[in-house]
Design a protein around this motif. Sequence first.
Motif, PDB file in Angstrom:
ATOM      1  N   GLN A 294       4.578   3.276 -11.210  1.00 50.69           N
ATOM      2  CA  GLN A 294       4.716   1.831 -10.999  1.00 50.69           C
ATOM      3  C   GLN A 294       5.208   1.552  -9.578  1.00 50.69           C
ATOM      4  O   GLN A 294       6.352   1.834  -9.245  1.00 50.69           O
ATOM      5  CB  GLN A 294       5.691   1.242 -12.019  1.00 50.69           C
ATOM      6  N   SER A 295       4.342   0.971  -8.761  1.00 57.07           N
ATOM      7  CA  SER A 295       4.694   0.713  -7.371  1.00 57.07           C
ATOM      8  C   SER A 295       5.806  -0.316  -7.244  1.00 57.07           C
ATOM      9  O   SER A 295       6.541  -0.332  -6.254  1.00 57.07           O
ATOM     10  CB  SER A 295       3.461   0.240  -6.590  1.00 57.07           C
TER      11      SER A 295
ATOM     12  N   LYS B  46       2.317   1.869  -3.434  1.00 58.00           N
ATOM     13  CA  LYS B  46       1.330   2.461  -4.340  1.00 58.00           C
ATOM     14  C   LYS B  46       1.155   3.949  -4.052  1.00 58.00           C
ATOM     15  O   LYS B  46       1.070   4.772  -4.974  1.00 58.00           O
ATOM     16  CB  LYS B  46      -0.008   1.738  -4.200  1.00 58.00           C
ATOM     17  N   ASP B  47       1.091   4.299  -2.753  1.00 58.78           N
ATOM     18  CA  ASP B  47       0.937   5.707  -2.374  1.00 58.78           C
ATOM     19  C   ASP B  47       2.126   6.534  -2.841  1.00 58.78           C
ATOM     20  O   ASP B  47       1.962   7.642  -3.369  1.00 58.78           O
ATOM     21  CB  ASP B  47       0.772   5.835  -0.859  1.00 58.78           C
TER      22      ASP B  47
ATOM     23  N   LYS C   4       0.842  -1.205   0.000  1.00 56.77           N
ATOM     24  CA  LYS C   4       0.000   0.000   0.000  1.00 56.77           C
ATOM     25  C   LYS C   4       0.875   1.252   0.000  1.00 56.77           C
ATOM     26  O   LYS C   4       0.618   2.221  -0.726  1.00 56.77           O
ATOM     27  CB  LYS C   4      -0.919   0.006   1.219  1.00 56.77           C
TER      28      LYS C   4
ATOM     29  N   ASN D 244       2.391   7.306  -6.562  1.00 56.54           N
ATOM     30  CA  ASN D 244       1.466   8.349  -7.019  1.00 56.54           C
ATOM     31  C   ASN D 244       1.665   9.677  -6.305  1.00 56.54           C
ATOM     32  O   ASN D 244       0.864  10.598  -6.468  1.00 56.54           O
ATOM     33  CB  ASN D 244       0.026   7.866  -6.829  1.00 56.54           C
TER      34      ASN D 244
END
Length: 299
Positions: A215-216, A198-199, A195, A202
């Motif tokens: 791209q995480s 992903k944060d 998580k 972005n």
Amino acid sequence: MSDYYKQRIKKNSEDTRVTLEKYKKLENLINMQKMKTPNDIRYSISVAVLDKVTKLTKEILDDEKKMMIMLGNLRYIFETLVVSRLLLEEKDYAFKVYFSIQTTQINKLDKIVTRIEKEIQLLNNLIMEEEQYSNDPDNMLTNIEKLDKKLKKEITIFMEDVENHGYSFHKHLVETQILSTYKNKLDEYKSKNLKRAKDLANSQSFNKFFQTNGQSSKVFKLLADGRSWKAKADKVGLTDEYEIVYEMTSSLMHFNSYSLFTSDQLDEGEVFLIYRMLNQYLDHIYYNLVKFCDFILID
């Protein structure tokens, strides 16, 4: 010579306590800023550094001549100095410091899970041998004692009370109560890490320093820093300090003939040397954090 060292140790001790007072004031100032901008990771990092270094410094001052405490803490504080310079020289380094904690926790838990699984395999081997002995009931007790002696030759963590439980039941306990607990924790941290990745992928502020293209999967590769402490010290111009700190600490904190046959108490000259180095490291860390937080310093 003894009076000279005592005077210099006292002077450096007093100077160090003055610096710790400056640390306290700086921490208060940072905490005020942190309330205004809680998402600024500079403040979280700086407060954590000030807290940790203050604690370690007080241990050095309170436990004079206790070799392991003084040398271990000095080494940690030197590494903190290296980091405080990297925070200034490498603008992306704050992210590497701040966001590596869960990766470290995952690596630690992964090692523990691997160790538990290794001990379960050891139990499996013992169970198989025990089953083979069932064909020899007359010598069963003697054979079990041999297995217990064999187990004691191994260095284990999760085998406490195995003699009372028996191998099969102990294996059941390790699998259901210990392994499952650590695996659940590991899964939890991995989920949090995904998580967070992903944060960050972005995040506009993160992408100012790292090109993730959203791209995480790239995030934690970009945050990794595999450099040795020597390489980090070289990068920030602290090679000479690295050489003396690591020579002092390694020669006494690791097992070798020198550490084995020398006193575990530091003499006054060594205490003075540590106090002198400590005093200056603390000062440099202070000014680096002030600059890192963009404060205008008024002494």
